[in-house]
Design an enzyme around this catalytic site. Structure first.
Site, PDB file in Angstrom:
ATOM      1  N   ASP A  21     -46.861 -46.881 -41.121  1.00  0.00           N
ATOM      2  CA  ASP A  21     -45.624 -46.513 -41.785  1.00  0.00           C
ATOM      3  C   ASP A  21     -45.737 -46.938 -43.257  1.00  0.00           C
ATOM      4  O   ASP A  21     -46.621 -47.728 -43.622  1.00  0.00           O
ATOM      5  CB  ASP A  21     -44.456 -47.226 -41.087  1.00  0.00           C
ATOM      6  CG  ASP A  21     -43.119 -46.915 -41.712  1.00  0.00           C
ATOM      7  OD1 ASP A  21     -42.909 -45.753 -42.116  1.00  0.00           O
ATOM      8  OD2 ASP A  21     -42.284 -47.828 -41.797  1.00  0.00           O
ATOM      9  N   ASP A  24     -42.636 -47.411 -46.011  1.00  0.00           N
ATOM     10  CA  ASP A  24     -41.578 -48.330 -46.445  1.00  0.00           C
ATOM     11  C   ASP A  24     -41.366 -49.437 -45.411  1.00  0.00           C
ATOM     12  O   ASP A  24     -41.113 -49.169 -44.242  1.00  0.00           O
ATOM     13  CB  ASP A  24     -40.272 -47.566 -46.650  1.00  0.00           C
ATOM     14  CG  ASP A  24     -40.378 -46.538 -47.760  1.00  0.00           C
ATOM     15  OD1 ASP A  24     -40.220 -46.903 -48.928  1.00  0.00           O
ATOM     16  OD2 ASP A  24     -40.652 -45.369 -47.437  1.00  0.00           O
ATOM     17  N   ASP A  60     -42.155 -50.635 -39.030  1.00  0.00           N
ATOM     18  CA  ASP A  60     -41.016 -51.561 -39.034  1.00  0.00           C
ATOM     19  C   ASP A  60     -39.683 -50.895 -38.733  1.00  0.00           C
ATOM     20  O   ASP A  60     -38.687 -51.583 -38.498  1.00  0.00           O
ATOM     21  CB  ASP A  60     -40.895 -52.219 -40.411  1.00  0.00           C
ATOM     22  CG  ASP A  60     -40.293 -51.261 -41.439  1.00  0.00           C
ATOM     23  OD1 ASP A  60     -40.905 -50.202 -41.698  1.00  0.00           O
ATOM     24  OD2 ASP A  60     -39.201 -51.557 -41.957  1.00  0.00           O
TER      25      ASP A  60
END
Length: 281
Positions: free
Chosen positions: A35, A37, A224
């Site tokens: 991922d 961000d 996240d």
């Protein structure tokens, strides 16, 4: 790992159980899904400020050059945005939660019915009209989707912002013209099709596995966000999930505490691969 019945479990810290982690990835070609961000960069107030550090970019470049690694950056951002932000050749880029994919010998756009973009054009002014009274809110057009960011808004107003957003899209949802989703301080409008990060990851994994039948392939996903749960779930009996943040019950088996530990994990992966190369020589 196949053939087992998996359910959400309590995650273990990667570096507290590193021997187990190493054993799982030893002597395998790693398909490393990342991922952006909150994983490659810390979460910031505005998306345009989330820039890769020099150290992160160098580690990504080093990993990409490894023969036994395939690197995939997968994000909710638009494809052109994530390609510009990372800017490393040899990486597979996945934008809009899997609706856009591009990389070495691959170019994919998920089929979206022709009227969907027209619906997004209709929805934009309606959403803006509903949320314009709130400070710290902005709407991002990503081509295949719309994202309403409210990280800069007052916490006391978040419930009202969500209600205003839902009011603007309700008719389109009830008629199955759009699908909505939420992430960290963002609400999204997507095409009403069964496609997400999990489906995209499985598609890429199957494609890579077919192309390299003689090589043991292991997907390793690091993320996240709430949207990363789709990928953790999809890979629960096929690979390894690593969550970034405070541990919780999840389909991810391991966690790291923050983006600094993500970089530490990259360094360890490079050391492991260097050790494998020395052993073969």
């Amino acid at each position: 790992m196949s053939g087992r019945c998996w359910k959400a479990v309590k995650m273990r810290h990667v570096f507290s159980h590193f021997s187990e982690f190493k054993e799982n990835i030893y002597n395998k070609h790693l398909m490393l899904f990342l991922d952006y961000d909150g994983t490659l960069t810390p979460i910031v107030d505005k998306p345009q400020r989330a820039l890769l550090s020099k150290k992160t970019k160098q580690l990504l470049s080093d990993l990409t050059r490894q023969r036994d690694y395939t690197i995939v950056v997968i994000t909710g951002r638009a494809l052109k945005d994530i390609k510009r932000l990372v800017g490393i050749k040899g990486i597979i880029y996945v934008g809009n939660h899997g609706f856009e994919i591009e990389g070495p010998q691959i170019r994919f756009r998920s089929p979206v019915y022709s009227g969907f973009r027209k619906i997004l054009r209709e929805l934009k002014p309606e959403i803006l009209e509903q949320v314009s009274r709130f400070k710290g809110v902005f709407l991002e057009d990503k081509g295949f989707s719309l994202s309403l960011h409210y990280r800069l808004a007052k916490r006391s107003l978040i419930s009202e912002i969500k209600t205003a957003f839902e009011k603007s899209v309700m008719e389109y949802m009830l008629t199955h013209k759009v699908k909505t989703n939420s992430g960290k301080m963002v609400m999204e409008i997507r095409p009403p099709v069964p496609w997400d990060k999990g489906k995209a990851v499985l598609w890429l994994f199957a494609r890579q596995k077919f192309a390299n039948k003689a090589v043991p392939l292991l997907p390793l996903y690091i993320g996240d966000d709430i949207t990363d749960d789709d990928a953790f779930r999809a890979l629960r009996n096929k690979g390894i999930g690593v969550y970034v943040g405070t541990p919780k019950e999840s389909y991810a088996r391991f966690y790291v505490r923050n983006t600094k530990e993500v970089l530490r994990l990259f360094q360890e992966l490079l050391r492991l691969k260097e050790g494998d190369t020395q052993c073969r020589n």
